[in-house]
Scaffold this motif. Structure first.
Motif, PDB file in Angstrom:
ATOM      1  N   THR A   1       0.702  -1.223  -0.224  1.00 50.71           N
ATOM      2  CA  THR A   1       0.114   0.000  -0.191  1.00 50.71           C
ATOM      3  C   THR A   1       0.690   1.441   0.032  1.00 50.71           C
ATOM      4  OG1 THR A   1       0.038   0.009   2.470  1.00 50.71           O
ATOM      5  CG2 THR A   1      -1.878  -1.141   1.099  1.00 50.71           C
TER       6      THR A   1
ATOM      7  N   ASP B   1       0.839   3.038  -4.860  1.00 49.13           N
ATOM      8  CA  ASP B   1       0.617   1.517  -5.203  1.00 49.13           C
ATOM      9  C   ASP B   1       0.116   1.462  -6.496  1.00 49.13           C
ATOM     10  OD1 ASP B   1      -0.896  -0.578  -5.225  1.00 49.13           O
ATOM     11  OD2 ASP B   1      -1.957  -0.128  -3.227  1.00 49.13           O
TER      12      ASP B   1
ATOM     13  N   VAL C   1      -6.837  -0.429  -9.144  1.00 51.00           N
ATOM     14  CA  VAL C   1      -6.729   0.765  -8.296  1.00 51.00           C
ATOM     15  C   VAL C   1      -5.188   1.072  -8.280  1.00 51.00           C
ATOM     16  CG1 VAL C   1      -7.147   1.488  -6.079  1.00 51.00           C
ATOM     17  CG2 VAL C   1      -8.849   0.041  -7.377  1.00 51.00           C
ATOM     18  N   SER C   2      -4.908   2.503  -8.376  1.00 52.53           N
ATOM     19  CA  SER C   2      -3.750   2.964  -7.851  1.00 52.53           C
ATOM     20  C   SER C   2      -3.738   4.027  -6.833  1.00 52.53           C
ATOM     21  CB  SER C   2      -2.862   3.661  -9.441  1.00 52.53           C
ATOM     22  OG  SER C   2      -2.948   2.473 -10.088  1.00 52.53           O
ATOM     23  N   CYS C   3      -2.621   4.316  -6.349  1.00 52.49           N
ATOM     24  CA  CYS C   3      -2.959   5.305  -5.156  1.00 52.49           C
ATOM     25  C   CYS C   3      -1.624   5.879  -5.006  1.00 52.49           C
ATOM     26  CB  CYS C   3      -3.122   4.225  -3.787  1.00 52.49           C
ATOM     27  SG  CYS C   3      -3.196   5.107  -2.438  1.00 52.49           S
TER      28      CYS C   3
ATOM     29  N   SER D   1      -3.323   9.085   1.985  1.00 48.19           N
ATOM     30  CA  SER D   1      -3.402   8.352   0.686  1.00 48.19           C
ATOM     31  C   SER D   1      -4.762   8.547   0.021  1.00 48.19           C
ATOM     32  CB  SER D   1      -3.185   7.181   0.757  1.00 48.19           C
ATOM     33  OG  SER D   1      -4.169   6.194   1.362  1.00 48.19           O
TER      34      SER D   1
ATOM     35  N   SER E   1      -6.903   6.790  -3.441  1.00 45.49           N
ATOM     36  CA  SER E   1      -7.013   5.647  -4.198  1.00 45.49           C
ATOM     37  C   SER E   1      -7.831   5.999  -5.397  1.00 45.49           C
ATOM     38  CB  SER E   1      -7.223   4.397  -3.759  1.00 45.49           C
ATOM     39  OG  SER E   1      -6.421   3.995  -2.510  1.00 45.49           O
TER      40      SER E   1
ATOM     41  N   SER F   1      -7.074   2.983 -11.792  1.00 43.76           N
ATOM     42  CA  SER F   1      -6.117   3.260 -12.599  1.00 43.76           C
ATOM     43  C   SER F   1      -6.001   3.969 -14.033  1.00 43.76           C
ATOM     44  CB  SER F   1      -5.372   1.906 -12.651  1.00 43.76           C
ATOM     45  OG  SER F   1      -4.851   1.232 -11.631  1.00 43.76           O
TER      46      SER F   1
END
Length: 298
Positions: free
Chosen positions: A169, A221, A229-231, A247, A249, A252
């Motif tokens: 993460t 991430d 999913v990107s973060c 963070s 999220s 993507s």
């Protein structure tokens, strides 16, 4: 790999409890062996309720703790009588007393980091329409202390109180990055948790990823915890001491790393400044009330 009950949307071995918290000296608590065993078993039963399932039956608790069903039933009955658990039909669940105890911790206080973070997290959600998390480190996990999202946010199987791996993460990497800077690969928990095919499989891969973004004040991430999913995450400090991470999220397909990173870093710094201000305000109140920081009279 078998499913990990702590991270039910992925796989990987379970991690140990927080190694940074020293165990109490048993000489200070003169319980006999039978009492200590009963306490340990009761705490183990309570710990069974850490996870996605809201209620557990006697058989599930017995299997999770390696206990006979009769012993599990007696422990559950004692915990119900003490108010820590309550009946849910033929099953059991944590009671409101557990919630009240949790609210007495630093994470539940009105001047605690999650409470101070919530307004900023709401503003960050409005700007990004992503899922905004605030987390704190607990051993080799990051504990979700606050979560803000909306109907237009990407669906994520996270909740307040859930634990996530440090190494997949953006939250966890932000908390781990400083230690990795000092200790290199030796700071990375072993074995590495793998929740998706994109999770880093070797310590050097994680070090290399952090080396790219850490100098700019954030971590990423890239579908390492949930596919699609990107973060971006950034550390939150009180002075020089890390207290958590923030963070965001997003899906993507809509992930703009540079743009999202600027926002997350800015809000993490704002929260860090708020925490310092709150600490200074508390110190002023203590002085006015004659607390431990009372100035000497001239």
């Amino acid at each position: 790999m078998s499913q990990n009950p702590r991270y039910p949307w992925g796989t990987g071995p379970a991690e140990p409890t927080d190694p940074g918290v020293p165990a109490p000296d048993p000489r200070e608590f003169p319980l006999d062996m039978m009492e200590m065993t009963s306490v340990e078993k009761a705490l183990s039963v309570l710990d069974s309720f850490r996870g996605q399932l809201s209620s557990l039956g006697v058989t599930e608790v017995a299997e999770a703790n390696g206990l006979p069903k009769s012993t599990a039933y007696r422990l559950l009955s004692h915990l119900v009588a003490s108010g820590l658990l309550e009946r849910d039909g033929r099953k059991y669940r944590p009671s409101w007393q557990i919630f009240e105890l949790a609210q007495s911790s630093i994470l539940g206080r009105v001047d605690g980091p999650p409470t101070l973070a919530k307004p900023l997290m709401t503003e960050l959600y409005v700007e990004t329409r992503g899922v905004v998390h605030f987390g704190v480190r607990r051993g080799n996990d990051v504990l979700v202390a606050e979560k803000i999202h909306g109907p237009d946010s990407v669906a994520l199987p996270t909740r307040i109180g859930a634990r996530l791996p440090l190494t997949t993460t953006a939250l966890g990497k932000a908390l781990l990055a400083e230690q990795i800077d000092q200790e290199g690969r030796t700071a990375i928990p072993s074995p590495l948790i793998r929740l998706t095919r994109n999770s880093k499989s070797a310590p050097q891969m994680l070090v290399d990823q952090l080396a790219r973004t850490r100098p700019m004040g954030y971590t990423v991430d890239l579908e390492e915890t949930v596919l699609g999913v990107s973060c971006v995450g950034a550390i939150v400090t009180r002075g020089t001491r890390p207290v958590g991470a923030l963070s965001v999220s997003v899906r993507s397909v809509a992930f703009d790393e540079a743009k999202l990173a600027r926002r997350v870093v800015r809000f993490a710094r704002m929260l860090s400044n708020m925490l310092v201000s709150a600490e200074e305000m508390n110190a002023d109140v203590e002085r006015e009330d004659g607390g431990p920081h009372l100035r000497r009279s001239s």
